[in-house]
Design a protein around this motif. Sequence first.
Motif, PDB file in Angstrom:
ATOM      1  N   GLY A  86       0.794  -1.225   0.000  1.00 23.85           N
ATOM      2  CA  GLY A  86       0.000   0.000   0.000  1.00 23.85           C
ATOM      3  C   GLY A  86       0.824   1.270   0.000  1.00 23.85           C
ATOM      4  O   GLY A  86       0.408   2.285  -0.555  1.00 23.85           O
ATOM      5  N   SER A  87       2.013   1.229   0.598  1.00 23.44           N
ATOM      6  CA  SER A  87       2.831   2.440   0.664  1.00 23.44           C
ATOM      7  C   SER A  87       3.283   2.885  -0.725  1.00 23.44           C
ATOM      8  O   SER A  87       3.382   4.074  -0.999  1.00 23.44           O
ATOM      9  CB  SER A  87       4.043   2.227   1.573  1.00 23.44           C
ATOM     10  OG  SER A  87       4.892   1.244   1.046  1.00 23.44           O
ATOM     11  N   ASP A  88       3.541   1.925  -1.621  1.00 18.08           N
ATOM     12  CA  ASP A  88       3.976   2.271  -2.975  1.00 18.08           C
ATOM     13  C   ASP A  88       2.867   3.000  -3.732  1.00 18.08           C
ATOM     14  O   ASP A  88       3.116   3.974  -4.441  1.00 18.08           O
ATOM     15  CB  ASP A  88       4.395   1.010  -3.738  1.00 18.08           C
ATOM     16  CG  ASP A  88       5.531   0.282  -3.049  1.00 18.08           C
ATOM     17  OD1 ASP A  88       6.634   0.845  -2.998  1.00 18.08           O
ATOM     18  OD2 ASP A  88       5.297  -0.826  -2.545  1.00 18.08           O
ATOM     19  N   LEU A  89       1.648   2.518  -3.559  1.00 18.22           N
ATOM     20  CA  LEU A  89       0.509   3.148  -4.229  1.00 18.22           C
ATOM     21  C   LEU A  89       0.241   4.542  -3.656  1.00 18.22           C
ATOM     22  O   LEU A  89      -0.018   5.495  -4.392  1.00 18.22           O
ATOM     23  CB  LEU A  89      -0.717   2.251  -4.087  1.00 18.22           C
ATOM     24  CG  LEU A  89      -1.849   2.461  -5.072  1.00 18.22           C
ATOM     25  CD1 LEU A  89      -1.365   2.393  -6.506  1.00 18.22           C
ATOM     26  CD2 LEU A  89      -2.938   1.438  -4.837  1.00 18.22           C
ATOM     27  N   VAL A  90       0.311   4.668  -2.335  1.00 23.63           N
ATOM     28  CA  VAL A  90       0.095   5.967  -1.691  1.00 23.63           C
ATOM     29  C   VAL A  90       1.187   6.947  -2.111  1.00 23.63           C
ATOM     30  O   VAL A  90       0.910   8.123  -2.384  1.00 23.63           O
ATOM     31  CB  VAL A  90       0.046   5.820  -0.144  1.00 23.63           C
ATOM     32  CG1 VAL A  90       0.012   7.189   0.525  1.00 23.63           C
ATOM     33  CG2 VAL A  90      -1.160   5.004   0.264  1.00 23.63           C
ATOM     34  N   LEU A  91       2.428   6.487  -2.210  1.00 24.36           N
ATOM     35  CA  LEU A  91       3.523   7.353  -2.634  1.00 24.36           C
ATOM     36  C   LEU A  91       3.288   7.872  -4.050  1.00 24.36           C
ATOM     37  O   LEU A  91       3.473   9.064  -4.316  1.00 24.36           O
ATOM     38  CB  LEU A  91       4.860   6.614  -2.559  1.00 24.36           C
ATOM     39  CG  LEU A  91       6.090   7.412  -2.985  1.00 24.36           C
ATOM     40  CD1 LEU A  91       6.275   8.648  -2.106  1.00 24.36           C
ATOM     41  CD2 LEU A  91       7.332   6.538  -2.945  1.00 24.36           C
ATOM     42  N   SER A  92       2.855   7.011  -4.953  1.00 20.98           N
ATOM     43  CA  SER A  92       2.567   7.447  -6.324  1.00 20.98           C
ATOM     44  C   SER A  92       1.435   8.465  -6.345  1.00 20.98           C
ATOM     45  O   SER A  92       1.483   9.452  -7.071  1.00 20.98           O
ATOM     46  CB  SER A  92       2.198   6.251  -7.204  1.00 20.98           C
ATOM     47  OG  SER A  92       3.311   5.433  -7.406  1.00 20.98           O
ATOM     48  N   MET A  93       0.407   8.234  -5.514  1.00 18.48           N
ATOM     49  CA  MET A  93      -0.718   9.162  -5.445  1.00 18.48           C
ATOM     50  C   MET A  93      -0.272  10.530  -4.918  1.00 18.48           C
ATOM     51  O   MET A  93      -0.611  11.570  -5.485  1.00 18.48           O
ATOM     52  CB  MET A  93      -1.807   8.560  -4.548  1.00 18.48           C
ATOM     53  CG  MET A  93      -3.027   9.429  -4.334  1.00 18.48           C
ATOM     54  SD  MET A  93      -2.955  10.511  -2.880  1.00 18.48           S
ATOM     55  CE  MET A  93      -2.728   9.396  -1.540  1.00 18.48           C
ATOM     56  N   LEU A  94       0.528  10.531  -3.853  1.00 20.29           N
ATOM     57  CA  LEU A  94       1.020  11.792  -3.299  1.00 20.29           C
ATOM     58  C   LEU A  94       1.930  12.514  -4.294  1.00 20.29           C
ATOM     59  O   LEU A  94       1.884  13.740  -4.419  1.00 20.29           O
ATOM     60  CB  LEU A  94       1.774  11.544  -1.992  1.00 20.29           C
ATOM     61  CG  LEU A  94       0.943  11.060  -0.801  1.00 20.29           C
ATOM     62  CD1 LEU A  94       1.842  10.738   0.386  1.00 20.29           C
ATOM     63  CD2 LEU A  94      -0.101  12.080  -0.412  1.00 20.29           C
ATOM     64  N   LEU A 132       4.593  -4.900  13.040  1.00 17.43           N
ATOM     65  CA  LEU A 132       4.740  -5.533  11.734  1.00 17.43           C
ATOM     66  C   LEU A 132       5.971  -4.973  11.034  1.00 17.43           C
ATOM     67  O   LEU A 132       6.424  -3.881  11.327  1.00 17.43           O
ATOM     68  CB  LEU A 132       3.503  -5.275  10.865  1.00 17.43           C
ATOM     69  CG  LEU A 132       2.163  -5.686  11.454  1.00 17.43           C
ATOM     70  CD1 LEU A 132       1.032  -5.230  10.558  1.00 17.43           C
ATOM     71  CD2 LEU A 132       2.104  -7.197  11.651  1.00 17.43           C
ATOM     72  N   SER A 133       6.463  -5.703  10.101  1.00 16.04           N
ATOM     73  CA  SER A 133       7.639  -5.236   9.353  1.00 16.04           C
ATOM     74  C   SER A 133       7.197  -4.405   8.152  1.00 16.04           C
ATOM     75  O   SER A 133       7.460  -4.760   7.007  1.00 16.04           O
ATOM     76  CB  SER A 133       8.475  -6.433   8.902  1.00 16.04           C
ATOM     77  OG  SER A 133       8.913  -7.159  10.009  1.00 16.04           O
ATOM     78  N   LEU A 134       6.494  -3.313   8.423  1.00 14.38           N
ATOM     79  CA  LEU A 134       6.034  -2.414   7.365  1.00 14.38           C
ATOM     80  C   LEU A 134       6.437  -0.974   7.685  1.00 14.38           C
ATOM     81  O   LEU A 134       5.593  -0.083   7.742  1.00 14.38           O
ATOM     82  CB  LEU A 134       4.503  -2.495   7.213  1.00 14.38           C
ATOM     83  CG  LEU A 134       3.940  -3.763   6.590  1.00 14.38           C
ATOM     84  CD1 LEU A 134       2.432  -3.782   6.696  1.00 14.38           C
ATOM     85  CD2 LEU A 134       4.366  -3.886   5.140  1.00 14.38           C
ATOM     86  N   PRO A 135       7.732  -0.730   7.896  1.00 18.09           N
ATOM     87  CA  PRO A 135       8.132   0.628   8.280  1.00 18.09           C
ATOM     88  C   PRO A 135       7.858   1.661   7.196  1.00 18.09           C
ATOM     89  O   PRO A 135       7.482   2.792   7.498  1.00 18.09           O
ATOM     90  CB  PRO A 135       9.629   0.495   8.559  1.00 18.09           C
ATOM     91  CG  PRO A 135      10.056  -0.713   7.790  1.00 18.09           C
ATOM     92  CD  PRO A 135       8.875  -1.633   7.789  1.00 18.09           C
ATOM     93  N   GLU A 136       8.024   1.278   5.927  1.00 14.70           N
ATOM     94  CA  GLU A 136       7.834   2.260   4.858  1.00 14.70           C
ATOM     95  C   GLU A 136       6.389   2.752   4.809  1.00 14.70           C
ATOM     96  O   GLU A 136       6.136   3.930   4.559  1.00 14.70           O
ATOM     97  CB  GLU A 136       8.283   1.702   3.498  1.00 14.70           C
ATOM     98  CG  GLU A 136       7.454   0.584   2.921  1.00 14.70           C
ATOM     99  CD  GLU A 136       7.791  -0.805   3.455  1.00 14.70           C
ATOM    100  OE1 GLU A 136       7.190  -1.769   2.959  1.00 14.70           O
ATOM    101  OE2 GLU A 136       8.628  -0.933   4.367  1.00 14.70           O
ATOM    102  N   PHE A 137       5.424   1.862   5.067  1.00 18.79           N
ATOM    103  CA  PHE A 137       4.020   2.273   5.047  1.00 18.79           C
ATOM    104  C   PHE A 137       3.722   3.233   6.194  1.00 18.79           C
ATOM    105  O   PHE A 137       3.105   4.279   6.000  1.00 18.79           O
ATOM    106  CB  PHE A 137       3.100   1.051   5.113  1.00 18.79           C
ATOM    107  CG  PHE A 137       1.645   1.413   5.145  1.00 18.79           C
ATOM    108  CD1 PHE A 137       1.017   1.906   4.012  1.00 18.79           C
ATOM    109  CD2 PHE A 137       0.904   1.272   6.302  1.00 18.79           C
ATOM    110  CE1 PHE A 137      -0.318   2.253   4.035  1.00 18.79           C
ATOM    111  CE2 PHE A 137      -0.435   1.610   6.337  1.00 18.79           C
ATOM    112  CZ  PHE A 137      -1.049   2.102   5.191  1.00 18.79           C
TER     113      PHE A 137
END
Length: 199
Positions: free
Chosen positions: A39-47, A173-178
């Motif tokens: 999800g973080s990759d998609l949010v980054l593209s949106m931002l 969780l191991s989701l620091p980037e998100f």
Amino acid sequence: FAIAGLLILLWLPWNYIGAMFFFVLTFNLYRLNLGIANGSDLVLSMLACYSIGMATRPKWGSRFGGEFQQIVFTLAVVFCQIQIAGIYFVSGWDKLTSDVWRSGEVFVRIMHYDPLFNPRFASFLDIPNVRLILSWLTILFELTFAGLVWFKRLKYYVLILGILFHFTIIVMLSLPEFGILMILSYLIFLNDEDYDRIR
């Protein structure tokens, strides 16, 4: 080459060329990593897409051009805010309609997903009531964020709760980037007075 160009552009005042370059870079990284993207990759593209409208350089010379530029900037900020609030609302609604979230059983599944889960929290999540409370706190936070973040008096409390919420996700969780990306996205909800206060 792309990373070097991006680093140079980030040192310059934010401009349309840099914003477009940033969006193209993030979108292509998302496409390249589609198999492992989250999800973080998609949010980054949106931002990154909205950030194109938030550029103010070069300034448009005519009075009409300057006013139009200001309108585009304001709309980009508002649409970005709505998008972020919408992410929380859709996520909260999805959890509310899910039996595993309403019952707290989602945490049992998370506990057995070794690549993500931090085993230090296993004994804590073994307690059924803890799982149920955490599930409903997550649902309530996500649903209320979408509405309460617009109220000036409540906004700061909601954003602080959001930081704690995402910090918990980072640790559990191991989701620091998100978590980091969502925390950074809160900057869009601050206004000029807030930035002056921070300074």
